[in-house]
Design a protein around this motif. Structure first.
Motif, mmCIF file in Angstrom:
data_model
loop_
_atom_site.group_PDB
_atom_site.id
_atom_site.type_symbol
_atom_site.label_atom_id
_atom_site.label_comp_id
_atom_site.label_asym_id
_atom_site.label_seq_id
_atom_site.Cartn_x
_atom_site.Cartn_y
_atom_site.Cartn_z
ATOM 1 N N VAL A 9 21.268 -44.853 -32.402
ATOM 2 C CA VAL A 9 21.698 -43.468 -32.624
ATOM 3 C C VAL A 9 23.010 -43.159 -31.892
ATOM 4 O O VAL A 9 23.629 -42.128 -32.152
ATOM 5 N N ILE A 10 23.446 -44.063 -31.032
ATOM 6 C CA ILE A 10 24.698 -43.855 -30.299
ATOM 7 C C ILE A 10 25.906 -44.303 -31.135
ATOM 8 O O ILE A 10 26.864 -43.557 -31.298
ATOM 9 N N CYS A 11 25.834 -45.541 -31.690
ATOM 10 C CA CYS A 11 27.012 -46.069 -32.395
ATOM 11 C C CYS A 11 26.780 -46.386 -33.874
ATOM 12 O O CYS A 11 27.722 -46.663 -34.595
ATOM 13 N N GLY A 12 25.521 -46.400 -34.327
ATOM 14 C CA GLY A 12 25.249 -46.648 -35.732
ATOM 15 C C GLY A 12 24.996 -48.105 -36.089
ATOM 16 O O GLY A 12 24.785 -48.427 -37.260
ATOM 17 N N TRP A 13 25.014 -49.019 -35.097
ATOM 18 C CA TRP A 13 24.722 -50.434 -35.372
ATOM 19 C C TRP A 13 23.284 -50.559 -35.853
ATOM 20 O O TRP A 13 22.391 -49.846 -35.392
ATOM 21 N N ILE A 14 23.034 -51.450 -36.813
ATOM 22 C CA ILE A 14 21.709 -51.585 -37.415
ATOM 23 C C ILE A 14 21.115 -52.956 -37.143
ATOM 24 O O ILE A 14 21.769 -53.984 -37.364
ATOM 25 N N TYR A 15 19.863 -52.943 -36.656
ATOM 26 C CA TYR A 15 19.088 -54.177 -36.502
ATOM 27 C C TYR A 15 18.149 -54.276 -37.700
ATOM 28 O O TYR A 15 17.394 -53.348 -37.965
ATOM 29 N N GLU A 16 18.231 -55.393 -38.417
ATOM 30 C CA GLU A 16 17.346 -55.627 -39.557
ATOM 31 C C GLU A 16 16.384 -56.748 -39.193
ATOM 32 O O GLU A 16 16.815 -57.858 -38.879
ATOM 33 N N GLU A 17 15.086 -56.437 -39.213
ATOM 34 C CA GLU A 17 14.072 -57.424 -38.834
ATOM 35 C C GLU A 17 14.197 -58.702 -39.648
ATOM 36 O O GLU A 17 14.049 -59.799 -39.105
ATOM 37 N N GLU A 18 14.457 -58.578 -40.932
ATOM 38 C CA GLU A 18 14.530 -59.741 -41.814
ATOM 39 C C GLU A 18 15.638 -60.709 -41.382
ATOM 40 O O GLU A 18 15.480 -61.918 -41.457
ATOM 41 N N LEU A 21 18.716 -61.506 -35.071
ATOM 42 C CA LEU A 21 20.012 -61.509 -34.397
ATOM 43 C C LEU A 21 20.159 -62.875 -33.734
ATOM 44 O O LEU A 21 20.112 -63.010 -32.521
ATOM 45 N N PRO A 22 20.308 -63.920 -34.582
ATOM 46 C CA PRO A 22 20.311 -65.301 -34.074
ATOM 47 C C PRO A 22 21.315 -65.562 -32.958
ATOM 48 O O PRO A 22 21.027 -66.322 -32.038
ATOM 49 N N GLU A 23 22.477 -64.913 -33.004
ATOM 50 C CA GLU A 23 23.483 -65.134 -31.966
ATOM 51 C C GLU A 23 23.044 -64.618 -30.595
ATOM 52 O O GLU A 23 23.612 -64.976 -29.575
ATOM 53 N N GLU A 24 21.990 -63.781 -30.590
ATOM 54 C CA GLU A 24 21.425 -63.274 -29.342
ATOM 55 C C GLU A 24 20.064 -63.903 -29.053
ATOM 56 O O GLU A 24 19.341 -63.449 -28.166
ATOM 57 N N GLY A 25 19.705 -64.919 -29.841
ATOM 58 C CA GLY A 25 18.434 -65.603 -29.625
ATOM 59 C C GLY A 25 17.227 -64.931 -30.257
ATOM 60 O O GLY A 25 16.093 -65.249 -29.919
ATOM 61 N N ILE A 26 17.471 -63.995 -31.180
ATOM 62 C CA ILE A 26 16.377 -63.300 -31.874
ATOM 63 C C ILE A 26 16.296 -63.846 -33.293
ATOM 64 O O ILE A 26 17.187 -63.618 -34.111
ATOM 65 N N ALA A 27 15.234 -64.578 -33.567
ATOM 66 C CA ALA A 27 15.086 -65.275 -34.842
ATOM 67 C C ALA A 27 14.908 -64.310 -36.012
ATOM 68 O O ALA A 27 14.356 -63.214 -35.843
ATOM 69 N N PRO A 28 15.377 -64.706 -37.212
ATOM 70 C CA PRO A 28 15.112 -63.902 -38.411
ATOM 71 C C PRO A 28 13.607 -63.656 -38.551
ATOM 72 O O PRO A 28 12.802 -64.545 -38.271
ATOM 73 N N PHE A 39 16.249 -55.086 -24.252
ATOM 74 C CA PHE A 39 17.255 -55.281 -25.304
ATOM 75 C C PHE A 39 18.281 -54.159 -25.231
ATOM 76 O O PHE A 39 17.942 -52.994 -25.025
ATOM 77 N N VAL A 40 19.548 -54.518 -25.417
ATOM 78 C CA VAL A 40 20.606 -53.505 -25.510
ATOM 79 C C VAL A 40 21.405 -53.739 -26.785
ATOM 80 O O VAL A 40 21.545 -54.866 -27.253
ATOM 81 N N CYS A 41 21.929 -52.673 -27.332
ATOM 82 C CA CYS A 41 22.743 -52.734 -28.542
ATOM 83 C C CYS A 41 23.944 -53.644 -28.296
ATOM 84 O O CYS A 41 24.658 -53.474 -27.300
ATOM 85 N N PRO A 42 24.183 -54.610 -29.196
ATOM 86 C CA PRO A 42 25.326 -55.509 -29.010
ATOM 87 C C PRO A 42 26.681 -54.824 -29.178
ATOM 88 O O PRO A 42 27.704 -55.374 -28.785
#
Length: 56
Positions: A9-18, A21-28, A39-42
């Motif tokens: 809600v601060i910057c509008g970046w979207i995390y999609e579970e599907e 975020l592999p570059e942060e170590g979070i698998a699809p 976790f913090v917004c990238p």
């Protein structure tokens, strides 16, 4: 189970579970509830509490 998306809600970046975020170590396919509490917004470093579920 359907995948969901969460928006910072601060910057509008979207995390999609599907996609995860592999570059942060979070698998699809990683569910939002399974992401660590520290976790913090990238884009803006906002905390996990600053995200809300959205419909895409």
């Amino acid at each position: 189970m359907e995948y969901k998306s969460y928006m910072c809600v601060i910057c509008g970046w979207i995390y999609e579970e599907e996609q995860g975020l592999p570059e942060e170590g979070i698998a699809p396919g990683t569910r939002w509830e399974d992401i660590p509490a520290n976790f913090v917004c990238p884009e803006c470093d906002a905390g996990k509490e600053d995200f809300e579920m959205i419909e895409i």
